[in-house]
Design a protein around this motif. Structure first.
Motif, PDB file in Angstrom:
ATOM      1  N   VAL A   6     -59.250 -40.191 -27.903  1.00 29.95           N
ATOM      2  CA  VAL A   6     -59.753 -38.882 -28.302  1.00 29.95           C
ATOM      3  C   VAL A   6     -61.033 -38.823 -27.745  1.00 29.95           C
ATOM      4  N   VAL A  56     -68.824 -32.880 -19.278  1.00 32.16           N
ATOM      5  CA  VAL A  56     -67.539 -33.638 -19.080  1.00 32.16           C
ATOM      6  C   VAL A  56     -67.588 -34.227 -17.743  1.00 32.16           C
ATOM      7  N   ILE A  66     -71.600 -31.862 -26.764  1.00 30.53           N
ATOM      8  CA  ILE A  66     -71.508 -31.067 -25.789  1.00 30.53           C
ATOM      9  C   ILE A  66     -72.030 -29.793 -25.939  1.00 30.53           C
ATOM     10  N   LEU A 122     -54.997 -34.556 -30.157  1.00 30.21           N
ATOM     11  CA  LEU A 122     -54.343 -35.031 -28.901  1.00 30.21           C
ATOM     12  C   LEU A 122     -53.204 -34.444 -28.636  1.00 30.21           C
ATOM     13  N   MET A 125     -65.098 -23.127 -26.113  1.00 23.08           N
ATOM     14  CA  MET A 125     -66.226 -23.499 -27.227  1.00 23.08           C
ATOM     15  C   MET A 125     -67.496 -22.719 -26.580  1.00 23.08           C
ATOM     16  N   ARG A 171     -61.510 -26.198 -28.119  1.00 25.98           N
ATOM     17  CA  ARG A 171     -62.306 -27.075 -27.101  1.00 25.98           C
ATOM     18  C   ARG A 171     -62.434 -26.188 -25.775  1.00 25.98           C
ATOM     19  N   THR A 224     -60.604 -37.692 -24.038  1.00 25.47           N
ATOM     20  CA  THR A 224     -60.165 -36.612 -24.101  1.00 25.47           C
ATOM     21  C   THR A 224     -61.233 -35.614 -24.138  1.00 25.47           C
ATOM     22  N   VAL A 225     -62.079 -35.628 -25.136  1.00 30.52           N
ATOM     23  CA  VAL A 225     -63.218 -34.742 -25.532  1.00 30.52           C
ATOM     24  C   VAL A 225     -64.114 -34.619 -24.007  1.00 30.52           C
ATOM     25  N   PHE A 226     -64.263 -35.794 -23.464  1.00 33.58           N
ATOM     26  CA  PHE A 226     -65.461 -35.952 -22.393  1.00 33.58           C
ATOM     27  C   PHE A 226     -64.573 -36.025 -21.112  1.00 33.58           C
ATOM     28  N   THR A 227     -63.209 -36.043 -20.852  1.00 31.09           N
ATOM     29  CA  THR A 227     -62.643 -36.186 -19.665  1.00 31.09           C
ATOM     30  C   THR A 227     -62.752 -37.417 -18.894  1.00 31.09           C
ATOM     31  N   LEU A 249     -67.722 -33.139 -29.509  1.00 26.01           N
ATOM     32  CA  LEU A 249     -67.630 -31.600 -29.393  1.00 26.01           C
ATOM     33  C   LEU A 249     -68.979 -30.853 -29.707  1.00 26.01           C
TER      34      LEU A 249
END
Lengths: 313, 276
Positions: free
Chosen positions: A256, A165, A152, B214, B236, B233, A259-262, A149
């Motif tokens: 995980v 992403v 990003i 998640l 942000m 998220r 998910t953060v970076f799709t 995160l």
């Protein structure tokens, strides 16, 4: 050597079988009836009953298990509850994405961490060692998804240098693919660096105390040669095991970061399947990841004698 | 040598301080948060950090400071419970397997090896797929996933301890097997297991925040650090403070546990002592 390879390969078969049994049992423990879930309407009793019969849900558990194993061995992982498509092809596509990210990350992490760990061990309890060890503890304490995160936030949003992403396959467009991979890989490398570094340091410390190292030094070899030619091969064997374990664990644990970076990886697929109660997909991911975990460990074990000849006995 | 001692002391000091801060934060967050961490306030949506809200507010106008403090309670509580579950389950099985051997040992080995054939987080995810999301499934799943480490270590310790003289002495006194095991052998494993406890505590905290991130762990609106990162998220770009502060909190708590664990390991492990 051949004997070792054959024995080690045979030894992983019962583990694979137990994994299959565990997954089968877990999936039977799911509350609710799969047929009802699939029809999605409790009032259509007849349709549900017909489906139960078709799916073999009325058979004894042992019969169900044998049929299920038979299908698995033929590559039939069932069909998705959500879109009715076969589970396996999607799984393999998703797996390719995860494997790409994870393999690059673990390789990079190992290339950075192994020498650093050896340097720390060589200078044990001196200031260089203290700096390296403390930094690795700090790195181990940052959750990978939070680093993601933050990356990003800084490089994607503030500076706008990298795409935040999404995913482009390396085989489709190499440069763009790399741009998309830089941040997820960086986050994973930072998160996994510490574990590998500590193992490499501990293993080297053990080795550096042995007589043959003193002997190598007494021969007048330079410290660099002692480390590279004599300490490294022996210290690397246990480190390799940790690298293998990390690689295997990330195949299932990259959810995980995905998910953060799709990223359209396997972990993300599993989370989506869990949320939508798509149990055939959950089951497929579990089997695929557990099998590749066993396989990675098997390969590590097979590589082990290359570094530690004692194992050949 | 001096550098090592200095590092040990510093690690223990910094680690202890960080953990103490986390504990105080958890207590304040649970019993006396500055404002309600759950009740929305639609007049102050997504406010940047200010005197009134030092960590800013989230998309429901909730004070982020209060949420991070309350999250400390939730996250530490879940992680500690996980360690307790894994410890009780793992040491009991490991001690029984190591002490009695035979079919008990073989049975326990099969179960542990099967559990260890799955990467940790995957096993937890699978159990949560069956049990659903929430605190109880989370603690059960992570407890089961981490128990094998305790089984292995305890089993090995018991195997080496059961040949010692003091165990013979206890037997010679006519004590029962079970009494000898739990009164004399298990207490001698505790110091070695304490290092494992700190390692698992850190891993459990990390796993808890990952699973909550998640959406499978602690359920909203209850505040957990991982859940807060997930909330932040999506917004942000407008509200970076929402993803900065909960992350710093996880980092601080993990760093505290890891530094203390490192100091503890060096202190208890004589092999790491001494000359270069």
């Amino acid at each position: 050597m051949l004997r070792y390879v054959i024995l080690r390969c045979l030894a992983s078969i019962p583990t694979m079988f137990l994994v299959a049994v565990t997954v089968f049992v877990l999936m039977r423990l799911v509350p609710g009836d799969p047929a009802t879930l699939m029809v999605g309407d409790v009032t259509q009793v007849e349709r549900i009953e017909r489906l139960r019969e078709e799916m073999g849900l009325n058979d004894p558990l042992l019969v169900q298990f044998i049929a299920w194993m038979g299908a698995l061995l033929q590559g039939d992982f069932g069909t998705s509850f959500i879109n009715g498509a076969p589970v396996l092809p999607t799984l393999l596509d998703r797996f390719a994405v995860t494997a790409q990210v994870v393999a690059i990350s673990v390789l990079l992490a190992a290339v950075i961490a192994v020498p650093l760990g050896m340097i720390a061990a060589w200078r044990q309890n001196r200031s260089v060692d203290n700096v390296i060890v403390t930094t690795s503890i700090a790195a181990m304490s940052v959750p990978s998804f939070w680093i993601g995160l933050m990356l990003i936030l800084v490089f994607g949003i503030e500076l706008g240098w990298l795409p935040s992403v999404g995913y482009v396959s390396l085989t489709d467009d190499l440069t763009r693919g790399i741009m998309y991979l830089i941040m997820p890989v960086a986050a994973l490398v930072m998160a996994e660096l510490g574990t590998i570094l500590r193992m490499s340091r501990a293993a080297t410390i053990e080795v550096m105390r042995l007589d043959y190292i003193t002997h190598a030094r007494a021969k007048g070899l330079s410290e660099a040669d002692v480390l590279r030619r004599h300490a490294f091969p022996n210290a690397f064997a246990p480190t390799l095991t940790i690298i293998g374990l990390t690689l295997g664990a990330l195949l299932g644990g990259a959810a995980v970061i995905e998910t953060v970076f799709t990223l359209p990886g396997l972990g993300r697929h599993l989370i989506d399947a869990i949320s939508s109660r798509d149990y055939p997909v959950v089951q497929g991911v579990m089997l695929l990841v557990a099998l590749s975990y066993i396989l990675v460990n098997l390969i590590t074990d097979l590589l082990y004698p290359l570094f530690d000849p004692r194992v050949r006995l | 040598m001096m550098a090592r001692l200095a590092r040990l002391r510093l690690n223990a000091l910094v680690g202890g301080t960080l953990l103490l801060i986390a504990l105080i934060a958890a207590l304040v967050g649970q019993f006396a948060p500055p404002s309600d961490p759950i009740k929305p306030d639609f007049l102050v949506l997504l406010q940047p950090p200010s005197w009134e809200h030092p960590f800013g507010t989230d998309q429901f106008g909730r004070d982020m400071l209060s949420r991070v403090l309350a999250g400390a309670w939730v996250s530490l509580y879940a992680a500690t419970l996980t360690v307790i579950v894994a410890f009780l389950l793992g040491t009991t099985l490991g001690a029984l397997a190591g002490f009695y051997g035979g079919w008990i040992d073989r049975g326990v080995s099969v179960v542990t090896e099967t559990l260890m054939a799955f990467p940790g987080l995957l096993l937890a995810l699978a159990i949560m797929a069956v049990m659903g999301a929430g605190l109880v499934p989370l603690v059960t799943a992570l407890g089961l996933a981490f128990a094998p480490s305790f089984v292995r270590v305890t089993r090995a310790l018991v195997l080496s301890l059961k040949e010692k003289e003091f165990v013979e002495a206890s037997r010679a006194l006519g004590n029962s097997q079970t009494y000898t095991l739990f009164r004399h052998i298990v207490p001698n494993c505790v110091s070695s297991l304490s290092v494992l406890c700190t390692t698992i505590l850190a891993l459990a905290l990390l796993a808890e925040s990952a699973l909550s991130f998640l959406g499978l762990g602690v359920q909203p609106p209850a505040p957990s650090w991982g859940g807060m990162l997930a909330d932040g998220r999506g917004v942000m770009v407008q509200a970076p403070w929402m993803v900065i502060f909960p992350g710093v909190a996880i980092f601080g708590a993990l760093l505290g546990i890891n530094l203390l664990g490192d100091a503890l390991r060096d202190w208890l492990d004589p092999r790491m002592e001494g000359e270069v």
